[in-house]
Design a protein around this motif. Structure first.
Motif, PDB file in Angstrom:
ATOM      1  N   GLN A 123       0.901  -1.193  -0.028  1.00 22.01           N
ATOM      2  CA  GLN A 123       0.122  -0.004  -0.030  1.00 22.01           C
ATOM      3  C   GLN A 123       0.765   1.245   0.155  1.00 22.01           C
ATOM      4  O   GLN A 123       0.489   2.348   0.461  1.00 22.01           O
ATOM      5  CB  GLN A 123      -0.962   0.054   1.282  1.00 22.01           C
ATOM      6  N   ALA A 124       1.781   1.114  -0.796  1.00 21.70           N
ATOM      7  CA  ALA A 124       3.045   2.001  -0.616  1.00 21.70           C
ATOM      8  C   ALA A 124       3.570   2.121  -1.713  1.00 21.70           C
ATOM      9  O   ALA A 124       3.328   1.590  -2.923  1.00 21.70           O
ATOM     10  CB  ALA A 124       4.030   1.908   0.416  1.00 21.70           C
ATOM     11  N   ALA A 125       4.507   3.239  -1.837  1.00 24.79           N
ATOM     12  CA  ALA A 125       5.230   3.611  -3.111  1.00 24.79           C
ATOM     13  C   ALA A 125       6.820   4.185  -2.787  1.00 24.79           C
ATOM     14  O   ALA A 125       6.757   5.031  -1.708  1.00 24.79           O
ATOM     15  CB  ALA A 125       4.555   4.210  -4.252  1.00 24.79           C
ATOM     16  N   THR A 126       7.584   4.331  -3.580  1.00 21.78           N
ATOM     17  CA  THR A 126       8.721   5.130  -3.520  1.00 21.78           C
ATOM     18  C   THR A 126       9.162   5.185  -1.745  1.00 21.78           C
ATOM     19  O   THR A 126       9.669   4.228  -1.365  1.00 21.78           O
ATOM     20  CB  THR A 126       8.984   6.188  -4.319  1.00 21.78           C
ATOM     21  N   VAL A 127       9.357   6.404  -1.216  1.00 28.80           N
ATOM     22  CA  VAL A 127       9.895   6.553  -0.056  1.00 28.80           C
ATOM     23  C   VAL A 127       9.183   5.840   0.978  1.00 28.80           C
ATOM     24  O   VAL A 127       9.989   5.281   2.003  1.00 28.80           O
ATOM     25  CB  VAL A 127      10.150   7.935   0.408  1.00 28.80           C
ATOM     26  N   SER A 128       7.821   5.666   0.945  1.00 28.81           N
ATOM     27  CA  SER A 128       7.125   4.979   2.222  1.00 28.81           C
ATOM     28  C   SER A 128       7.551   3.278   1.941  1.00 28.81           C
ATOM     29  O   SER A 128       7.808   2.445   2.762  1.00 28.81           O
ATOM     30  CB  SER A 128       5.847   5.073   2.078  1.00 28.81           C
ATOM     31  N   GLN A 129       7.563   2.887   0.674  1.00 28.85           N
ATOM     32  CA  GLN A 129       7.972   1.410   0.328  1.00 28.85           C
ATOM     33  C   GLN A 129       9.392   1.202   0.541  1.00 28.85           C
ATOM     34  O   GLN A 129       9.806   0.209   1.267  1.00 28.85           O
ATOM     35  CB  GLN A 129       7.870   1.106  -1.140  1.00 28.85           C
ATOM     36  N   GLY A 290       8.201  10.511   3.267  1.00 26.11           N
ATOM     37  CA  GLY A 290       7.375   9.342   3.562  1.00 26.11           C
ATOM     38  C   GLY A 290       7.528   9.065   4.839  1.00 26.11           C
ATOM     39  O   GLY A 290       8.633   9.358   5.650  1.00 26.11           O
ATOM     40  N   ILE A 291       6.835   8.278   5.703  1.00 22.49           N
ATOM     41  CA  ILE A 291       6.817   7.795   7.051  1.00 22.49           C
ATOM     42  C   ILE A 291       6.256   6.327   7.173  1.00 22.49           C
ATOM     43  O   ILE A 291       5.523   5.886   6.483  1.00 22.49           O
ATOM     44  CB  ILE A 291       6.085   8.785   8.024  1.00 22.49           C
ATOM     45  N   ILE A 292       6.875   5.825   8.295  1.00 18.81           N
ATOM     46  CA  ILE A 292       6.215   4.416   8.545  1.00 18.81           C
ATOM     47  C   ILE A 292       6.854   4.201  10.200  1.00 18.81           C
ATOM     48  O   ILE A 292       7.878   4.682  10.665  1.00 18.81           O
ATOM     49  CB  ILE A 292       6.918   3.414   7.500  1.00 18.81           C
ATOM     50  N   LYS A 293       5.975   3.535  10.773  1.00 21.80           N
ATOM     51  CA  LYS A 293       6.096   3.074  12.455  1.00 21.80           C
ATOM     52  C   LYS A 293       7.163   1.870  12.210  1.00 21.80           C
ATOM     53  O   LYS A 293       6.902   0.911  11.363  1.00 21.80           O
ATOM     54  CB  LYS A 293       4.859   2.684  13.100  1.00 21.80           C
TER      55      LYS A 293
END
Length: 299
Positions: A123-129, A290-293
């Protein structure tokens, strides 16, 4: 248990990180004439793609996703060595890469019933992936068991977002990806869009008058996310992504990383040049964060 992390090329990770986490990356293909396709990075560099996009304004490059056979060829060496695989793919709302990987898994498992292959829709792309793939690599290196890694990734993906702006909506419109952004009349009065990639799809987040003023609104969107969720910035990883304009990208990176460090002491922010796969959708002037926990907070 040893297992292998695979991702399609939309993760936009540089070779140093790929080597650090022993990742296996399957590239997309890029074409400027719809006849000749080159593998991103391996056969055509990202700077060459950007230079052509900026220099040939009437030409819209296209991407071709990794084929089912590309995925089969990637999976089989690990399957034959009884090494489980976790394959993280670009959001299917923007690409068929995930479906190719799922079809490849089905074919491989028919011939090798013992194979352990998990295909994850990031459910992501580029920086979040990129951040998600790094978290998977960290888990693998830190000894998190295969099944637990898969479970964490499925929960973690709900926390990945990108807050960004583009030069115009021309590329999203041309590629038929305009979706929820149709109400943004950004091609007049120097208005520029603010966009969020959330739950695998793009959503309108507002508009700004002029590039600089629009970019300045990205960090407030980030702050609002943390206020709304009650999460701490200290629990997240961050990556700034930029397109053609390296100088603009670095300046944005310096400002936003300084603000993040004010709220999350010594928090490092990664800088990523957005790859051609996403640039074909967004145009050459995408810029955002982009961010992610981080995985430790799901254990």
């Amino acid at each position: 248990m040893k297992y292998q992390i695979i991702s399609d090329g939309c993760c936009d990770l540089d070779q140093e990180i790929i080597d650090k986490y022993q990742l296996h990356i399957i590239p997309f293909y890029i074409s400027f004439d719809e006849e000749h396709y080159d593998k991103e990075i391996e056969e055509i560099g990202i700077r060459e793609v950007y230079e052509r996009m900026v220099g040939e304004l009437d030409v819209y490059p296209k991407t071709s996703l990794p084929s089912v056979q590309n995925y089969i060829d990637a999976f089989l060496p690990y399957v034959k060595e009884d090494i489980p695989v976790i394959c993280i793919c670009f959001t299917p709302s923007l690409s068929g890469s995930y479906n190719s990987a799922c079809n490849a898994k089905e074919i491989v498992c028919e011939e090798h019933p013992q194979a352990e292959i998990t295909v994850i829709n990031s459910q992501a792309a580029t920086v979040s992936q990129a951040l998600m793939v790094i978290e998977a690599g960290r888990m693998q290196q830190n000894g998190v068991p295969y099944e637990k890694c898969v479970d964490i990734l499925e929960r973690m993906k709900k926390t990945n977002l990108i807050f960004f702006s583009v030069g115009s909506l021309d590329y999203l419109t041309h590629g038929g990806r305009i979706g929820k952004l149709t109400n943004l009349a950004t091609n007049t009065l120097a208005l520029k869009p603010l966009i969020t990639l959330k739950d695998g799809s793009i959503e309108a987040s507002g508009i700004g008058r002029g590039r600089k003023k629009t970019i300045q609104k990205i960090f407030p969107l980030l702050e609002k996310y943390f206020k709304d969720t009650g999460d701490s910035m200290e629990d997240y990883s961050f990556a700034v992504g930029f397109g053609y304009d390296i100088k603009e990208g670095r300046a944005f990176y310096e400002k936003i990383s300084a603000k993040i460090k004010e709220q999350a002491k010594d928090k490092m922010v990664m800088l990523v040049q957005i790859g051609a796969t996403i640039a074909v959708h967004t145009g050459p002037h995408a810029l955002g964060i982009g961010i992610i926990k981080q995985y430790e907070h799901f254990c």
